[in-house]
Design a protein around this motif. Structure first.
Motif, short mmCIF file in Angstrom:
data_model
loop_
_atom_site.label_atom_id
_atom_site.label_comp_id
_atom_site.label_asym_id
_atom_site.label_seq_id
_atom_site.Cartn_x
_atom_site.Cartn_y
_atom_site.Cartn_z
N GLU A 165 17.32 -8.84 -3.41
CA GLU A 165 17.10 -7.50 -2.92
C GLU A 165 15.70 -6.88 -3.60
N LEU A 166 15.53 -7.19 -4.98
CA LEU A 166 14.48 -6.51 -5.63
C LEU A 166 13.24 -7.25 -5.26
N ALA A 167 13.23 -8.60 -4.98
CA ALA A 167 12.15 -9.10 -4.68
C ALA A 167 11.72 -8.78 -3.19
N SER A 168 12.59 -8.71 -2.25
CA SER A 168 12.45 -8.69 -0.99
C SER A 168 11.65 -7.05 -0.87
N THR A 169 12.17 -6.00 -1.79
CA THR A 169 11.61 -4.60 -1.74
C THR A 169 10.12 -4.43 -2.14
N SER A 170 9.97 -5.27 -3.39
CA SER A 170 8.62 -5.29 -3.81
C SER A 170 7.57 -6.07 -3.01
N MET A 171 8.08 -7.05 -2.30
CA MET A 171 6.98 -7.57 -1.39
C MET A 171 6.84 -6.85 -0.14
N HIS A 172 7.90 -6.06 0.18
CA HIS A 172 7.74 -5.29 1.55
C HIS A 172 6.70 -3.83 1.02
N CYS A 173 6.93 -3.61 -0.08
CA CYS A 173 6.29 -2.31 -0.42
C CYS A 173 4.79 -2.48 -0.77
N ALA A 174 4.51 -3.95 -1.29
CA ALA A 174 3.23 -4.19 -1.53
C ALA A 174 2.29 -4.31 -0.23
N GLN A 175 3.09 -4.97 0.93
CA GLN A 175 2.55 -5.26 2.11
C GLN A 175 2.24 -3.79 2.86
N GLU B 144 1.76 -0.95 0.99
CA GLU B 144 0.80 -0.21 0.33
C GLU B 144 -0.61 -0.78 0.77
N LEU B 145 -0.83 -2.16 0.94
CA LEU B 145 -2.09 -2.65 1.33
C LEU B 145 -2.53 -2.10 2.78
N LEU B 146 -1.65 -2.29 3.81
CA LEU B 146 -1.89 -1.56 4.91
C LEU B 146 -2.47 -0.17 5.04
N ASP B 147 -1.65 0.67 4.03
CA ASP B 147 -1.76 1.83 3.77
C ASP B 147 -3.47 2.31 3.40
#
Length: 354
Positions: free
Chosen positions: A164-174, A176-179
């Motif tokens: 869960e932790l890894a998935s969240t960090s990957m989703h957030c990084a993706q 933020e990059l789009l943002d």
């Protein structure tokens, strides 16, 4: 700007800490049960950080500073996992790992968000930007990883938590990059995906970690994660609305694609669309253009349709709360957190009870 976190820009262009974001849809003052959970989470963070950073005193000092700054800005809604666990009849300890992880992770995420938006205030943090960046990355990755490893009661639970932790960090990084990537145009669906990655995924992680700690099956864990993701999107919308009504909207200044702006672009006819897109560009450096853009978003027909779409998400979240919990005071509090968030996510002229 991430959910629940506000920074004030001074007239000279420097930045400072703003007040806690009580405008983003959370009941105030803190309900006693959540105030107790908040204190418990802070104590656990203060106990665990020195343990996992025993050999790294500089990292401990910087991470502790980040956590201390951001714990003053935590909204009650961050503790939805605590409320839902109680309402579902789970042990009171089931949400502990989620809340400790959340406190550390959000401290890192919001610090990096300040840095990315050029809203970092060294005098508030007591750190240089390079120090804050390194500590922030650690709070997003290694530190919560170590905390979860130490708090897990068994290997199966540990592996689920870490996933869960890894998935969240990957989703957030993706997200933020789009943002931060310049985009001439966006859409409702694209912005929703960004919101889910930035804010929905962290709330979903907290609920999923709690459900895993309670021994719930995969289907139930998935439902908890879905509720958290939907609630997190609503939290981001509430934060957007608070920013939109501020004197100096940071999202317009940064050219951020908010859901309300994407809705406006889709709502106007094809002849008006180039005008709206040009106003978005001008609003990054012209306060008058920003005001005109806000006026277009507030047009009654546009505002009413946006409100309708947000209310649909709110009803979905409320339905999930009822499905995943039992009637009682805790379910009522969970519903209150959702309802108040939905209310704060609506345009000012639409903020009536849901």
């Amino acid at each position: 700007m991430l959910n629940g976190h506000r920074v004030v820009r001074r007239a000279d262009g420097t930045v400072a800490a703003g007040p806690p974001d009580s405008s983003a849809g959370s009941p105030a003052p803190w309900p006693p049960s959540l105030a107790d959970a908040r204190v418990a989470a802070e104590i656990a963070v203060d106990r665990l950080l020195p343990f996992v950073c025993a050999e790294f005193p500089d990292l401990l000092a910087a991470a502790t500073r980040l956590c201390a700054v951001h714990r003053t800005r935590v909204p009650p809604a961050r503790f939805l996992a605590v409320v839902l666990a109680r309402a579902a009849g789970l042990s009171g300890s089931c949400s502990e790992a989620a809340m400790v992880t959340s406190a550390i992770w959000w401290a890192g995420a919001e610090t990096l968000d300040d840095l990315a938006d050029e809203d970092f205030a060294p005098d508030v943090y007591g750190l240089r930007s390079a120090q804050a960046m390194l500590a922030g990355v650690s709070c997003l990755t290694w530190l919560p990883y170590q905390v979860l490893v130490r708090m897990a009661p068994d290997r199966r639970t540990r592996d689920g938590w870490l996933a869960e932790l890894a998935s969240t960090s990957m989703h957030c990084a993706q997200a933020e990059l789009l943002d931060v990537t310049a985009q001439a145009e966006s859409s409702w669906g694209s912005v929703i995906r960004v919101y889910h990655g930035k804010t929905g995924a962290p709330y979903g992680r907290d609920l999923a970690i709690t459900a895993l700690a309670g021994g719930l099956d995969r289907r139930r864990v998935r439902a908890w994660r879905t509720l958290g993701g939907l609630f997190g999107v609503l939290r981001q919308l509430a934060n957007d609305e608070a920013d939109t009504r501020s004197a100096d909207p940071a999202d317009l200044r940064h050219g951020t694609w908010t859901l309300r702006l994407a809705h406006l672009v889709e709502a106007v006819d094809s002849a008006q669309r180039p005008v709206v897109l040009a106003l978005r560009q001008d609003a990054m450096r012209d306060a008058a253009a920003a005001q005109r853009l806000r006026a277009l978003m507030a047009e009654p027909a546009v505002s009413a349709d946006f409100t309708r779409r947000v209310r649909v998400m709110g009803r979905q979240a409320l339905s999930l709360v009822d499905d995943l919990s039992s009637p009682g005071d805790d379910q009522d509090l969970a519903n209150l957190l959702v309802r108040s968030t939905v209310a704060a996510a609506l345009p000012a002229d639409e903020q009536v009870p849901t």
